[in-house]
Design a protein around this motif. Structure first.
Motif, PDB file in Angstrom:
ATOM      1  N   UNK A   1       0.810  -1.234  -0.064  1.00 48.85           N
ATOM      2  CA  UNK A   1      -0.021  -0.075  -0.032  1.00 48.85           C
ATOM      3  C   UNK A   1       0.908   1.274   0.148  1.00 48.85           C
ATOM      4  N   UNK A   2       0.521   2.217  -0.625  1.00 52.86           N
ATOM      5  CA  UNK A   2       1.324   3.715  -0.741  1.00 52.86           C
ATOM      6  C   UNK A   2       0.185   4.691  -0.072  1.00 52.86           C
ATOM      7  N   UNK A   3       0.801   5.294   0.728  1.00 56.71           N
ATOM      8  CA  UNK A   3       0.090   6.168   1.442  1.00 56.71           C
ATOM      9  C   UNK A   3       0.971   7.643   1.170  1.00 56.71           C
ATOM     10  N   UNK A   4       0.198   8.677   1.188  1.00 55.91           N
ATOM     11  CA  UNK A   4       1.087  10.092   1.164  1.00 55.91           C
ATOM     12  C   UNK A   4       0.660  10.600   2.522  1.00 55.91           C
ATOM     13  N   UNK A   5       1.887  11.386   2.783  1.00 58.12           N
ATOM     14  CA  UNK A   5       1.661  12.314   4.224  1.00 58.12           C
ATOM     15  C   UNK A   5       2.910  13.225   4.129  1.00 58.12           C
ATOM     16  N   UNK A   6       2.574  14.505   4.150  1.00 63.18           N
ATOM     17  CA  UNK A   6       3.283  15.863   4.074  1.00 63.18           C
ATOM     18  C   UNK A   6       4.417  15.617   3.083  1.00 63.18           C
ATOM     19  N   UNK A   7       4.121  15.554   1.704  1.00 64.54           N
ATOM     20  CA  UNK A   7       5.161  15.509   0.689  1.00 64.54           C
ATOM     21  C   UNK A   7       5.753  14.309   0.504  1.00 64.54           C
ATOM     22  N   UNK A   8       5.519  13.331   1.111  1.00 64.37           N
ATOM     23  CA  UNK A   8       6.320  12.026   1.272  1.00 64.37           C
ATOM     24  C   UNK A   8       5.304  11.140   1.076  1.00 64.37           C
ATOM     25  N   UNK A   9       5.872   9.783   0.390  1.00 66.95           N
ATOM     26  CA  UNK A   9       4.904   8.770   0.101  1.00 66.95           C
ATOM     27  C   UNK A   9       5.542   7.582   1.079  1.00 66.95           C
ATOM     28  N   UNK A  10       4.720   6.682   1.518  1.00 61.25           N
ATOM     29  CA  UNK A  10       4.966   5.605   2.485  1.00 61.25           C
ATOM     30  C   UNK A  10       4.727   4.496   1.747  1.00 61.25           C
ATOM     31  N   UNK A  11       5.719   3.736   1.598  1.00 64.21           N
ATOM     32  CA  UNK A  11       5.490   2.342   1.009  1.00 64.21           C
ATOM     33  C   UNK A  11       5.089   1.428   2.255  1.00 64.21           C
ATOM     34  N   UNK A  12       3.960   0.705   2.230  1.00 63.88           N
ATOM     35  CA  UNK A  12       3.827  -0.284   3.439  1.00 63.88           C
ATOM     36  C   UNK A  12       3.504  -1.643   2.705  1.00 63.88           C
TER      37      UNK A  12
ATOM     38  N   UNK B   1      14.113   9.509  -7.375  1.00 63.08           N
ATOM     39  CA  UNK B   1      13.233   9.234  -6.259  1.00 63.08           C
ATOM     40  C   UNK B   1      14.302   8.589  -5.231  1.00 63.08           C
ATOM     41  N   UNK B   2      14.083   8.725  -3.830  1.00 67.21           N
ATOM     42  CA  UNK B   2      14.658   8.211  -2.888  1.00 67.21           C
ATOM     43  C   UNK B   2      13.925   7.384  -1.932  1.00 67.21           C
ATOM     44  N   UNK B   3      14.347   6.263  -1.865  1.00 67.27           N
ATOM     45  CA  UNK B   3      13.595   5.174  -0.865  1.00 67.27           C
ATOM     46  C   UNK B   3      14.292   4.941   0.185  1.00 67.27           C
ATOM     47  N   UNK B   4      13.768   5.470   1.306  1.00 65.02           N
ATOM     48  CA  UNK B   4      14.605   5.173   2.460  1.00 65.02           C
ATOM     49  C   UNK B   4      14.038   4.410   3.435  1.00 65.02           C
ATOM     50  N   UNK B   5      14.832   3.420   4.428  1.00 66.07           N
ATOM     51  CA  UNK B   5      14.230   2.781   5.346  1.00 66.07           C
ATOM     52  C   UNK B   5      15.104   3.173   6.778  1.00 66.07           C
ATOM     53  N   UNK B   6      14.622   2.465   7.747  1.00 68.82           N
ATOM     54  CA  UNK B   6      15.253   2.862   9.097  1.00 68.82           C
ATOM     55  C   UNK B   6      16.318   1.596   9.285  1.00 68.82           C
ATOM     56  N   UNK B   7      17.591   2.330   9.309  1.00 71.86           N
ATOM     57  CA  UNK B   7      18.702   1.479   9.795  1.00 71.86           C
ATOM     58  C   UNK B   7      18.550   0.670  11.109  1.00 71.86           C
ATOM     59  N   UNK B   8      18.723  -0.769  11.348  1.00 75.09           N
ATOM     60  CA  UNK B   8      18.349  -1.356  12.513  1.00 75.09           C
ATOM     61  C   UNK B   8      19.490  -0.922  13.411  1.00 75.09           C
ATOM     62  N   UNK B   9      20.819  -0.926  13.100  1.00 71.39           N
ATOM     63  CA  UNK B   9      22.078  -0.960  13.803  1.00 71.39           C
ATOM     64  C   UNK B   9      22.122   0.654  14.458  1.00 71.39           C
ATOM     65  N   UNK B  10      21.912   1.698  13.529  1.00 68.80           N
ATOM     66  CA  UNK B  10      22.077   2.981  14.000  1.00 68.80           C
ATOM     67  C   UNK B  10      20.916   3.417  14.644  1.00 68.80           C
ATOM     68  N   UNK B  11      19.620   3.336  14.383  1.00 70.17           N
ATOM     69  CA  UNK B  11      18.477   3.988  14.790  1.00 70.17           C
ATOM     70  C   UNK B  11      17.738   3.256  16.129  1.00 70.17           C
ATOM     71  N   UNK B  12      17.829   2.091  16.125  1.00 73.04           N
ATOM     72  CA  UNK B  12      16.991   1.299  17.188  1.00 73.04           C
ATOM     73  C   UNK B  12      17.088   2.094  18.693  1.00 73.04           C
ATOM     74  N   UNK B  13      18.358   2.557  19.170  1.00 71.15           N
ATOM     75  CA  UNK B  13      18.642   3.056  20.438  1.00 71.15           C
ATOM     76  C   UNK B  13      17.708   4.477  20.534  1.00 71.15           C
ATOM     77  N   UNK B  14      17.800   5.131  19.551  1.00 72.80           N
ATOM     78  CA  UNK B  14      17.167   6.503  19.338  1.00 72.80           C
ATOM     79  C   UNK B  14      15.519   6.537  19.494  1.00 72.80           C
ATOM     80  N   UNK B  15      15.083   5.071  18.559  1.00 74.64           N
ATOM     81  CA  UNK B  15      13.733   5.146  18.413  1.00 74.64           C
ATOM     82  C   UNK B  15      13.253   4.667  19.641  1.00 74.64           C
ATOM     83  N   UNK B  16      13.857   3.954  20.532  1.00 75.01           N
ATOM     84  CA  UNK B  16      13.596   3.490  22.077  1.00 75.01           C
ATOM     85  C   UNK B  16      13.007   4.744  22.783  1.00 75.01           C
TER      86      UNK B  16
END
Length: 160
Positions: free
Chosen positions: A67-78, A99-114
């Motif tokens: 599913x593709x959803x739009x939010x604030x100028x971005x699209x989010x691929x689900x 286009x840029x397709x961006x994900x969340x890096x497990x190694x770098x981001x998980x502690x900050x996301x907590x």
């Protein structure tokens, strides 16, 4: 409605190597790949074979599972991963068609996301984390976007 990656590989091999190959068959200047049914047109010169192997990988195709959803100028691929689990990517289009397709890096981001939301870690029998499950609320998701946690990006360009 779709994002595909094109992979191109240059083939340069000897006729003798091709003759002994179990994965490739040469006939009438076409290399057949029986496992995939693909064909590669080649040029034979002296005892060598030359050609370009092109294949595509569908990264995303809009459907009930994608599913593709739009939010604030971005699209989010689900992308549905399981019955109630989704993998989410941020997609940003530019005026030049790239286009840029961006994900969340497990190694770098998980502690900050907590610090923003609850994260459940699934581990294997050796205790190594194999999956992170994040279920942010609307405000938490906005904060994840605002803080720029979608950093691991792949660049794409539009082709006709």
């Amino acid at each position: 409605y779709m994002i595909r990656e094109l992979y191109s590989s240059y083939i340069r091999t000897s006729l003798s190597d091709l003759d002994t190959s179990k994965e490739l068959v040469l006939k009438d200047n076409i290399v057949y790949i029986p496992e995939t049914g693909e064909e590669v047109h080649v040029i034979t010169k002296n005892d060598s074979v030359f050609g370009t192997y092109i294949t595509y990988d569908t990264v995303f195709l809009i459907s009930g599972e994608n599913i593709l959803r739009k939010y604030k100028g971005y699209y989010f691929m689900n992308i549905r991963n399981d019955e109630d689990e989704w993998v989410v990517y941020k997609l940003k289009f530019r005026k030049d068609g790239s286009a840029s397709l961006c994900g969340i890096s497990e190694d770098e981001e998980m502690e900050r996301l907590k610090e923003i939301t609850t994260i459940v870690e699934e581990t294997n029998d050796k205790g190594k984390v194999t999956k992170y499950i994040i279920t942010p609320g609307k405000e938490e998701f906005k904060q994840i976007i605002k803080e720029g946690h979608f950093k691991e990006c792949t660049e794409y360009r539009k082709v006709n």
